[in-house]
Design a protein around this motif. Structure first.
Motif, short mmCIF file in Angstrom:
data_model
loop_
_atom_site.label_atom_id
_atom_site.label_comp_id
_atom_site.label_asym_id
_atom_site.label_seq_id
_atom_site.Cartn_x
_atom_site.Cartn_y
_atom_site.Cartn_z
N THR A 158 0.84 -1.20 0.00
CA THR A 158 0.00 0.00 0.00
C THR A 158 0.88 1.26 0.00
N LEU A 159 0.26 2.38 -0.31
CA LEU A 159 0.96 3.65 -0.28
C LEU A 159 1.51 3.93 1.12
N GLY A 160 0.75 3.55 2.14
CA GLY A 160 1.20 3.75 3.52
C GLY A 160 2.48 2.98 3.81
N ASP A 161 2.59 1.76 3.25
CA ASP A 161 3.80 0.95 3.46
C ASP A 161 5.04 1.64 2.92
N ILE A 162 4.96 2.12 1.68
CA ILE A 162 6.16 2.71 1.08
C ILE A 162 6.44 4.11 1.62
N ALA A 163 5.38 4.83 2.02
CA ALA A 163 5.58 6.18 2.57
C ALA A 163 6.43 6.13 3.83
N SER A 164 6.15 5.17 4.70
CA SER A 164 6.92 5.07 5.95
C SER A 164 8.37 4.73 5.68
N ILE A 165 8.62 3.94 4.64
CA ILE A 165 10.00 3.56 4.32
C ILE A 165 10.75 4.72 3.69
N TYR A 166 10.09 5.50 2.85
CA TYR A 166 10.73 6.70 2.30
C TYR A 166 11.14 7.64 3.43
N SER A 167 10.30 7.76 4.44
CA SER A 167 10.63 8.61 5.60
C SER A 167 11.85 8.08 6.34
N GLN A 168 11.95 6.75 6.45
CA GLN A 168 13.11 6.15 7.11
C GLN A 168 14.38 6.38 6.29
N PHE A 169 14.27 6.27 4.97
CA PHE A 169 15.41 6.55 4.10
C PHE A 169 15.89 7.99 4.29
N GLU A 170 14.95 8.93 4.38
CA GLU A 170 15.31 10.34 4.52
C GLU A 170 15.96 10.61 5.88
N LEU A 171 15.47 9.96 6.94
CA LEU A 171 16.10 10.12 8.25
C LEU A 171 17.52 9.58 8.22
N LEU A 172 17.70 8.43 7.59
CA LEU A 172 19.04 7.84 7.49
C LEU A 172 19.96 8.75 6.67
N SER A 173 19.42 9.27 5.58
CA SER A 173 20.22 10.14 4.71
C SER A 173 20.63 11.43 5.41
N ALA A 174 19.69 12.04 6.15
CA ALA A 174 19.98 13.28 6.86
C ALA A 174 21.02 13.05 7.96
N THR A 175 20.89 11.94 8.68
CA THR A 175 21.84 11.62 9.74
C THR A 175 23.22 11.37 9.14
N ASP A 176 23.25 10.66 8.02
CA ASP A 176 24.51 10.38 7.34
C ASP A 176 25.18 11.67 6.88
N GLN A 177 24.41 12.62 6.36
CA GLN A 177 24.99 13.88 5.91
C GLN A 177 25.57 14.67 7.08
N ASN A 178 24.85 14.67 8.20
CA ASN A 178 25.37 15.34 9.40
C ASN A 178 26.68 14.71 9.85
N LEU A 179 26.74 13.39 9.78
CA LEU A 179 27.96 12.69 10.19
C LEU A 179 29.11 13.00 9.23
N GLN A 180 28.83 13.06 7.94
CA GLN A 180 29.87 13.40 6.97
C GLN A 180 30.42 14.80 7.23
N ASP A 181 29.55 15.73 7.61
CA ASP A 181 29.99 17.09 7.94
C ASP A 181 30.96 17.08 9.11
N ILE A 182 30.65 16.26 10.13
CA ILE A 182 31.53 16.17 11.30
C ILE A 182 32.86 15.52 10.93
N ILE A 183 32.80 14.49 10.08
CA ILE A 183 34.02 13.81 9.66
C ILE A 183 34.95 14.77 8.92
N ALA A 184 34.37 15.66 8.09
CA ALA A 184 35.17 16.66 7.39
C ALA A 184 35.88 17.58 8.37
N GLN A 185 35.19 17.91 9.47
CA GLN A 185 35.77 18.78 10.48
C GLN A 185 36.86 18.07 11.29
N LEU A 186 36.77 16.76 11.37
CA LEU A 186 37.74 15.98 12.15
C LEU A 186 39.06 15.77 11.41
#
Length: 353
Positions: free
Chosen positions: A186-214
């Protein structure tokens, strides 16, 4: 930072972070200046305009070293260094930027740094003697350098979030594969997974920013990040293509950018997800038919490009599953190698064997 930077300023800031990261000669100088309870004002790059905005000082034109920069910081005035960090051009240099240039800074050294970064394309570094902090100025905006200890505290938080989110996403994708094989997504099934992908992606980008500073201190963290993220980008793109009304690679990139923008505004809801995918009339319980790109990519014998070829021939994962039992030779006819293994793998996944 107070306001968003344009793309050119973003590039300049990224370069500034790289040049001042732990392990660099410039960062070594800054650490020594802080340890000695000194202040400093350092201009790096755009030397002609920097020199035109000041006077006096000592012309040096000597090779840049961390120790030389540290020793010269004991004098008043600014230090001017060329863009490539090869020469120290001036010391004890008195900067006089236009006082009408806007800045929200209060201290004299920081106000001068902010205005010089507006007046020139230089990276301007201000070391506060009283507060023992280092600020980089690009395009009038400031970025405060954090200590390795401060950055590692943030790293621990982000790694924990990344691990938890990845585990949740993996479970959701495993469930989605079962739903796809049963032809009831269902649309609800894939919508929740897209949200999880975006959370993972945003967290990963924040971590990459910190790694650049390190800098050099971030190598181990980068290996941990890569282990947790894995092939997330590829799998995310395949899932978008599976359910978008237009399944091209280019359209998947465009959709992902729209999802990212919606997630940043906390607006990645079911209605908006459906709209971005190209559907205006879908509800949460609307059944979605996947192409099958993501599921096919999980089968070891499906090499790069083969999944697209199969999808082009069959149209959807369900059509492929239905046809395999009735017409297994069709895969051979379209030039798919190891077609027997592919068919057997799909049927085992679906529980038909």
């Amino acid at each position: 930072m107070d306001t968003p930077l344009d793309s050119a300023a973003e590039v300049s800031l990224d370069e500034a972070i790289r040049l001042t990261a732990p392990g660099t000669a410039l960062r070594h100088s800054l650490d020594m200046i802080i340890a000695a309870n000194l202040g400093a004002l350092i201009c790096v790059g755009d030397s002609d305009r920097v020199l035109a905005a000041g006077n006096d000082g000592f012309p040096l034109n000597i090779s840049f070293t961390a120790n030389r920069l540290f020793e010269l910081s004991k004098m008043d005035g600014a230090i001017v260094i060329d863009r490539d960090l090869t020469q120290i051009m001036r010391a004890n240099f008195h900067l006089n930027p236009d006082s009408s240039l806007p800045t929200t800074e209060t201290g004299m050294r920081h106000r001068t740094a902010a205005r010089m970064s507006l007046l020139t394309d230089a990276m301007v570094i201000s070391v506060s003697e009283r507060r023992q902090v280092v600020n980089i100025y690009v395009n009038g905006q400031s970025y405060q350098i954090r200590t390795v200890a401060e950055l590692m505290t943030r790293v621990s938080q982000l790694l924990a979030t990344l691990q938890t989110t990845r585990q949740t996403l993996d479970r959701s994708l495993l469930r989605l594969t079962s739903l796809e094989l049963d032809n009831y997504v269902t649309l609800g099934d894939i919508a929740s997974i897209y949200s999880q992908f975006e959370l993972l992606s945003a967290t990963d980008q924040n971590l990459q920013d910190i790694i650049a500073q390190l800098g050099v201190e971030g190598r181990t963290v980068e290996m941990q990040r890569m282990q947790l993220v894995g092939d997330m980008d590829h799998e995310y793109s395949l899932m978008i293509r599976d359910y978008a009304s237009r399944s091209t690679v280019e359209e998947a990139q465009n959709i992902r950018a729209q999802f990212q923008a919606l997630a940043a505004k906390n607006e990645l809801d079911i209605k908006n997800i459906a709209s971005v995918l190209g559907y205006e009339d879908r509800k949460e319980d609307s059944v979605m038919v996947p192409l099958g790109l993501r599921t096919l990519s999980r089968i070891s014998v499906v090499r790069e490009g083969m999944a697209d070829k199969i999808v082009d021939e069959y149209g959807s994962l369900q059509e492929l599953l239905d046809d395999i039992q009735q017409n297994p030779e069709r895969l051979d006819e379209i030039g798919i190698r190891n077609s027997v293994i592919l068919a057997d793998s799909l049927l085992k996944m679906h529980g038909r064997r």
